[in-house]
Design a protein around this motif. Sequence first.
Motif, PDB file in Angstrom:
ATOM      1  N   UNK A   3       0.857  -1.449   0.028  1.00  0.00           N
ATOM      2  CA  UNK A   3       0.075   0.058  -0.104  1.00  0.00           C
ATOM      3  C   UNK A   3       0.942   1.393  -0.030  1.00  0.00           C
ATOM      4  N   UNK A   4       2.146   1.142  -0.615  1.00  0.00           N
ATOM      5  CA  UNK A   4       3.078   2.261  -0.356  1.00  0.00           C
ATOM      6  C   UNK A   4       3.042   2.866  -1.866  1.00  0.00           C
ATOM      7  N   UNK A   5       2.135   2.789  -2.826  1.00  0.00           N
ATOM      8  CA  UNK A   5       2.421   3.312  -3.993  1.00  0.00           C
ATOM      9  C   UNK A   5       2.810   4.814  -4.043  1.00  0.00           C
ATOM     10  N   UNK A   6       1.931   5.550  -3.145  1.00  0.00           N
ATOM     11  CA  UNK A   6       2.079   6.936  -3.087  1.00  0.00           C
ATOM     12  C   UNK A   6       2.737   7.618  -2.134  1.00  0.00           C
ATOM     13  N   UNK A   7       3.615   6.698  -1.383  1.00  0.00           N
ATOM     14  CA  UNK A   7       4.284   7.131  -0.012  1.00  0.00           C
ATOM     15  C   UNK A   7       5.225   8.382  -0.281  1.00  0.00           C
ATOM     16  N   UNK A   8       5.270   9.182   0.182  1.00  0.00           N
ATOM     17  CA  UNK A   8       6.440  10.309   0.240  1.00  0.00           C
ATOM     18  C   UNK A   8       7.304  10.230   1.288  1.00  0.00           C
ATOM     19  N   UNK A   9       6.719   9.679   2.606  1.00  0.00           N
ATOM     20  CA  UNK A   9       7.582   9.725   3.828  1.00  0.00           C
ATOM     21  C   UNK A   9       6.863   8.574   4.649  1.00  0.00           C
ATOM     22  N   UNK A  10       7.576   7.585   4.928  1.00  0.00           N
ATOM     23  CA  UNK A  10       7.171   6.771   6.432  1.00  0.00           C
ATOM     24  C   UNK A  10       7.810   6.992   7.659  1.00  0.00           C
TER      25      UNK A  10
END
Length: 639
Positions: A347-354
């Motif tokens: 579910x991290x396709x749009x992730x800018x920062x985690x």
Amino acid sequence: MTQPPTTLPQHFLARVAQYGDGKVALRQKEYGIWREFTWQESYEQVRDFALGLLALGFQRGEHIATIGDNDRQYVWGYLAVHCLGGVQVGLFTDANASEAAYIIDHSDARFVLAQDQEQCDKLLDIREQLPKVERVIYWDERGLWGYDDPWLISFAEVQALGRELLAQESGRFEAEVAAGSGDDLALLCYTSGTTGLPKGAMISQSNLVRSSQIFATVDPRLDTDNHISLLPLGWITEHVLGVAPHVIFGLIINFPEAPETVRENVRELAPEGILYNSRLWDGLVGTVQVRINEANWLHRQLYRWFLPIGYRMADHSLTGQRAGPGLRVAYTLGDLLLFQPLRDKLGFTNLRAAYTSGAALSPDAMRFFHALGINLKQIYGSTEVTGGATIHRDGEIKFASVGKPAPGIPIRISTEGEIQISGPTVFQGYYKSQEATASALLSDGSGCWFCTGDAGYIDDDGHLIYLDRVKDMLTLSNGERFSPQFIEGRLKFSPYIRDVMAVGGDERDFVTSLVIIDYDNVSNWAERRAIAYTTFTDLSQKEPVIELVREAVEGVNESLPPAGRVRRFVLMHKEFDADEAEMTRSRKLRRGFLYERYREIIEAMYDGKQAIHVTAQVRYQDGSEGMIETDVKIVSLGL
């Protein structure tokens, strides 16, 4: 001239005025469908509940405790309490009866917000221990229709009372919000407490607003961003990175359908930012590794070929080195064939920062996620400094550090090696505990400093290196010092190890460890190899499982300094359990308690024994429980 907002409720009204019915404020998944609510709809829900509390006699400065899963009613009730100048006290959903009774009574809560029948039953059972609680307000009515107790009242009934008051005093709600100030107490956030009873950290409105704004200067939050509200509101982090940015920056807050559907819901929404605690990130490492091991030949080969390339690319980018054309081409191919599909599954396709917070995440795990193209950053802080005090910046990520101090947050190291933190996010003290407050806060000519009790140092690049709790740093008989938590983090990188407690010091010559297997991953591994077992205890003592973990420990030992290498370990016959006070609700080890409970096992490791006989309560695969006696094997490593 209109004054700028200084409290969360004032920011909330500003967002309502800005967006009205034209923008979604929050979503909640129910029965497989995402229900959406606009800012105007949220406003009406919050207003009606706040006025209903006033109708019940609630007054400014009073306290309300809440116990339940994150959802829209929780947040509407949360904001309503703040709108009235009240104080929110969040409990962990799985708090047992004694924990709930202590926090609710100690916090002087006049009302309790409870999610459902389960929580109401828990409160009814401890009613005699809650003499200050006048009403329990529940928001999920399923199962409660037959209850006939005036102590209980529904969320909807309170809102109906609010609408009656609104008809009489149309401007009352806005007047209550306007009366708030940044100095108002907003939260009593009870620390998990690795020793003794939990303490209520007093967090102000200004603490919450400033902390959220400070972190947004490093990683901006946009009103188009989706935030998944999954960390419990009994923990400070969800307040600062979830609810506060929701009302300050207008991001959309989303509530999963159930704890069991979180990963599925995250994949559906593909948020731009996400925060998991270190346990969840460790779990994801294990999940990826196990799924790859179970995948077909082609996927295993792709993983074997491209993961080393991902590591090389991560090492280049994070040290400021430009990758050569060959590496860039190889990584682009690996991203297409391996890393993008993996990020999509997570579910991290749009992730800018985690982000990761809580217990420190091992450098191995940090490097692994960056190899997959996930911009994972460490946050270090505590409840007493309103969440985070440090954060990694893009392009300045050191795997062994917890980042640089956040903008405007001074950090220093005392002569004893303790990390001390100052600035606008430092809490107001511990509720009803002047002695604890005096020992935690140090005022001098340079300001007010929170004494964290953590050991660390600041390196030449300005990064904070966290070592361990000062009291948990151990000295071996030869005078060498080591950090148990550092060793534990390295060991937990193995997908087959769930928890570890490293032991040493007290005139010991070497390090030993109590190791807990990851039951899900190890049981899958055993079943694929036709290894029969009956219980957790039985599986943990199987020779192939012992050898599996021995290989993991030996691999970690190669990367540790001699003083920190594990010489002997046991695979424990049971998991560490928060309900048995062996760890906190945020999964921090209660080391002193564990040491005393398992003293015989620890002494056996140092006495050179090959096994020790224990009696254990076990849960069978059909859910039944029983008592068994077993021999726990002690494993020696040749170093």
